[in-house]
Design a protein around this motif. Structure first.
Motif, PDB file in Angstrom:
ATOM      1  N   ALA A 244     -10.923  -5.364  -0.231  1.00 21.03           N
ATOM      2  CA  ALA A 244     -11.206  -4.624   0.996  1.00 21.03           C
ATOM      3  C   ALA A 244     -11.714  -5.587   2.064  1.00 21.03           C
ATOM      4  O   ALA A 244     -12.430  -6.546   1.763  1.00 21.03           O
ATOM      5  N   TRP A 245     -11.330  -5.302   3.318  1.00 24.32           N
ATOM      6  CA  TRP A 245     -11.709  -6.138   4.448  1.00 24.32           C
ATOM      7  C   TRP A 245     -12.120  -5.262   5.629  1.00 24.32           C
ATOM      8  O   TRP A 245     -11.630  -4.145   5.789  1.00 24.32           O
ATOM      9  N   HIS A 246     -13.018  -5.792   6.440  1.00 28.25           N
ATOM     10  CA  HIS A 246     -13.426  -5.108   7.669  1.00 28.25           C
ATOM     11  C   HIS A 246     -13.221  -6.039   8.845  1.00 28.25           C
ATOM     12  O   HIS A 246     -13.571  -7.225   8.791  1.00 28.25           O
ATOM     13  N   GLY A 247     -12.631  -5.515   9.925  1.00 31.24           N
ATOM     14  CA  GLY A 247     -12.431  -6.285  11.142  1.00 31.24           C
ATOM     15  C   GLY A 247     -13.161  -5.652  12.311  1.00 31.24           C
ATOM     16  O   GLY A 247     -13.266  -4.425  12.412  1.00 31.24           O
ATOM     17  N   THR A 248     -13.682  -6.498  13.206  1.00 34.20           N
ATOM     18  CA  THR A 248     -14.436  -6.057  14.381  1.00 34.20           C
ATOM     19  C   THR A 248     -13.603  -6.283  15.635  1.00 34.20           C
ATOM     20  O   THR A 248     -13.031  -7.364  15.807  1.00 34.20           O
ATOM     21  N   PRO A 249     -13.507  -5.306  16.538  1.00 38.38           N
ATOM     22  CA  PRO A 249     -12.634  -5.458  17.715  1.00 38.38           C
ATOM     23  C   PRO A 249     -13.223  -6.395  18.763  1.00 38.38           C
ATOM     24  O   PRO A 249     -14.439  -6.636  18.786  1.00 38.38           O
ATOM     25  N   PRO A 250     -12.371  -6.914  19.647  1.00 34.52           N
ATOM     26  CA  PRO A 250     -12.872  -7.708  20.764  1.00 34.52           C
ATOM     27  C   PRO A 250     -13.567  -6.798  21.772  1.00 34.52           C
ATOM     28  O   PRO A 250     -13.407  -5.565  21.732  1.00 34.52           O
ATOM     29  N   PRO A 251     -14.344  -7.349  22.705  1.00 34.72           N
ATOM     30  CA  PRO A 251     -14.966  -6.510  23.742  1.00 34.72           C
ATOM     31  C   PRO A 251     -13.899  -5.709  24.488  1.00 34.72           C
ATOM     32  O   PRO A 251     -12.893  -6.265  24.935  1.00 34.72           O
ATOM     33  N   THR A 252     -14.128  -4.383  24.600  1.00 30.74           N
ATOM     34  CA  THR A 252     -13.111  -3.491  25.149  1.00 30.74           C
ATOM     35  C   THR A 252     -13.738  -2.511  26.131  1.00 30.74           C
ATOM     36  O   THR A 252     -14.705  -1.826  25.787  1.00 30.74           O
ATOM     37  N   ARG A 253     -13.182  -2.441  27.340  1.00 25.93           N
ATOM     38  CA  ARG A 253     -13.565  -1.393  28.283  1.00 25.93           C
ATOM     39  C   ARG A 253     -12.627  -0.214  28.048  1.00 25.93           C
ATOM     40  O   ARG A 253     -11.454  -0.243  28.410  1.00 25.93           O
ATOM     41  N   ALA A 271       2.650  -7.042  12.035  1.00 26.03           N
ATOM     42  CA  ALA A 271       2.204  -8.206  11.280  1.00 26.03           C
ATOM     43  C   ALA A 271       2.767  -8.193   9.865  1.00 26.03           C
ATOM     44  O   ALA A 271       3.228  -9.226   9.356  1.00 26.03           O
ATOM     45  N   GLU A 272       2.753  -7.032   9.216  1.00 25.93           N
ATOM     46  CA  GLU A 272       3.261  -6.948   7.849  1.00 25.93           C
ATOM     47  C   GLU A 272       4.744  -7.287   7.803  1.00 25.93           C
ATOM     48  O   GLU A 272       5.197  -8.008   6.893  1.00 25.93           O
ATOM     49  N   SER A 273       5.497  -6.828   8.787  1.00 27.17           N
ATOM     50  CA  SER A 273       6.937  -7.092   8.811  1.00 27.17           C
ATOM     51  C   SER A 273       7.239  -8.564   9.044  1.00 27.17           C
ATOM     52  O   SER A 273       8.331  -9.038   8.715  1.00 27.17           O
ATOM     53  N   ALA A 274       6.273  -9.278   9.640  1.00 32.12           N
ATOM     54  CA  ALA A 274       6.433 -10.713   9.856  1.00 32.12           C
ATOM     55  C   ALA A 274       5.945 -11.528   8.662  1.00 32.12           C
ATOM     56  O   ALA A 274       5.933 -12.761   8.716  1.00 32.12           O
ATOM     57  N   GLY A 275       5.520 -10.846   7.596  1.00 35.13           N
ATOM     58  CA  GLY A 275       5.102 -11.536   6.390  1.00 35.13           C
ATOM     59  C   GLY A 275       3.634 -11.906   6.341  1.00 35.13           C
ATOM     60  O   GLY A 275       3.234 -12.700   5.485  1.00 35.13           O
ATOM     61  N   ALA A 276       2.811 -11.336   7.231  1.00 33.41           N
ATOM     62  CA  ALA A 276       1.392 -11.676   7.270  1.00 33.41           C
ATOM     63  C   ALA A 276       0.653 -11.092   6.068  1.00 33.41           C
ATOM     64  O   ALA A 276       1.063 -10.081   5.484  1.00 33.41           O
ATOM     65  N   GLY A 277      -0.463 -11.729   5.727  1.00 29.36           N
ATOM     66  CA  GLY A 277      -1.322 -11.233   4.665  1.00 29.36           C
ATOM     67  C   GLY A 277      -2.229 -10.124   5.145  1.00 29.36           C
ATOM     68  O   GLY A 277      -2.226  -9.768   6.330  1.00 29.36           O
ATOM     69  N   PRO A 278      -3.035  -9.562   4.254  1.00 32.08           N
ATOM     70  CA  PRO A 278      -3.851  -8.392   4.607  1.00 32.08           C
ATOM     71  C   PRO A 278      -4.825  -8.643   5.751  1.00 32.08           C
ATOM     72  O   PRO A 278      -5.014  -7.776   6.605  1.00 32.08           O
ATOM     73  N   GLU A 279      -5.453  -9.813   5.807  1.00 31.90           N
ATOM     74  CA  GLU A 279      -6.422 -10.060   6.871  1.00 31.90           C
ATOM     75  C   GLU A 279      -5.746 -10.093   8.236  1.00 31.90           C
ATOM     76  O   GLU A 279      -6.271  -9.537   9.216  1.00 31.90           O
ATOM     77  N   GLU A 280      -4.584 -10.730   8.323  1.00 32.29           N
ATOM     78  CA  GLU A 280      -3.895 -10.807   9.605  1.00 32.29           C
ATOM     79  C   GLU A 280      -3.300  -9.460   9.990  1.00 32.29           C
ATOM     80  O   GLU A 280      -3.241  -9.111  11.179  1.00 32.29           O
TER      81      GLU A 280
END
Length: 316
Positions: A244-253, A271-280
């Motif tokens: 399991a992984w958690h990601g934090t968003p960039p500053p967003t208005r 990203a998945e279709s481009a072959g990226a791993g779970p974090e990406e």
């Protein structure tokens, strides 16, 4: 190719207010816009805007001007002929990004309409990498409709390596039935929808990402292949059989949250279709969701709209 199904599409009207909404009072609007909406259509719009191949399957009355709206938005679509115009949803968004959304139920669909949609999805899904089943079901279709779609697609032999993985973005009884019987490869609830699905309250003694991951782990991989859970301003959590992984968003208005979850799913699939791993995949989903929230209305973010700033991802 990524195929989407929107069983209950909508014409999304977004009214922008300069002040917070005041119930029972008269207010002037700053602007209004109309977009072709519905969760699957939103996913296709984002994918197309990022250069990926996608087509949207949806019910459409041949006389409904909604078809012209889709063509004007450059959305490739496969219409299934039905009777009755597409519903119109209303969103009120103030200057602080607070969104009030009023969704109409849509036209009642018959079992014949449902069968025609399933046939169209099976035909469109041949050779696709993903099939996305997204949004609410219109009146008349059973809670098990998405399960019926999955069974038909897999019954056509697509589960033997020539058909799509299946992602589901819905809620309530429709999501519960999919998880109970459909074995999807990916679900994309938000934290509230996940808790409702599991029939539990999130552990208030844990931080939100940890609490969400604990609930999702009860579903993955026994019931679903993976869970991509969006948390609004708290980012998103991805749970797979490997962790399991958690990601934090960039500053967003934030200007409008309508369609942000759909954009997150599209970013994940890109990203998945481009072959990226779970974090990406997680990072890409968060970037696209944040970009959508920073745009007015139900606009589909493109790579040019992605916000600057890091998207930290940590393993839970």
């Amino acid at each position: 190719m990524i195929v989407t199904l929107t069983a209950n599409p909508s014409l999304d009207r977004t009214v922008s207010l300069s002040a917070p909404l005041r119930a029972g009072e008269v207010q002037n609007a700053d602007a209004v816009r109309e977009d072709a909406g519905g969760k699957g259509i939103n996913v296709t719009r984002v994918l197309r805007g990022s250069g990926a191949a996608s087509t949207a399957v949806l019910p459409l009355d041949p006389s409904d001007p909604f078809g012209a709206v889709l063509r004007a938005a450059d959305v490739p679509f496969t219409p299934v002929a039905v009777h009755g115009a597409t519903r119109a949803n209303l969103t009120l968004a103030d200057a602080d990004g607070v969104t009030t959304k009023i969704n109409l139920p849509g036209v009642t669909r018959t079992s014949a309409d449902g069968d025609a949609l399933i046939d169209a999805v099976v035909a469109a899904a041949a050779g696709a990498r993903w099939l996305v089943l997204a949004g609410s079901l219109p009146p008349g279709l059973p809670d098990t409709f998405y399960v019926d779609v999955i069974d038909a697609v897999r019954g056509a032999g697509f589960d033997a390596g020539v058909g799509p993985r299946i992602a589901v973005d819905t809620s309530g009884p429709a999501l519960r039935e999919v998880v109970r019987r459909g074995a999807p490869d990916l679900i994309k609830p938000n934290d509230e929808e996940l808790a409702e699905l599991a029939g539990v309250s999130l552990d208030s003694g844990l931080a939100l990402p940890e609490a969400v991951a604990a609930v999702a782990a009860g579903l993955v991989p026994a019931r679903v292949g993976a869970a991509f859970v969006t948390l609004g301003g708290d980012g998103a959590v991805l749970v797979t059989a490997d962790g399991a992984w958690h990601g934090t968003p960039p500053p967003t208005r934030v200007r409008s949250t309508v369609g942000a979850g759909d954009s997150s799913l599209a970013g994940f699939l890109l990203a998945e279709s481009a072959g990226a791993g779970p974090e990406e995949c997680l990072r890409s989903g968060i970037r696209y969701g944040s970009a959508a929230a920073a745009l007015p209305g139900t606009q589909a973010p493109t790579p040019d709209d992605l916000l600057p700033g890091d998207v930290p991802v940590r393993r839970l």
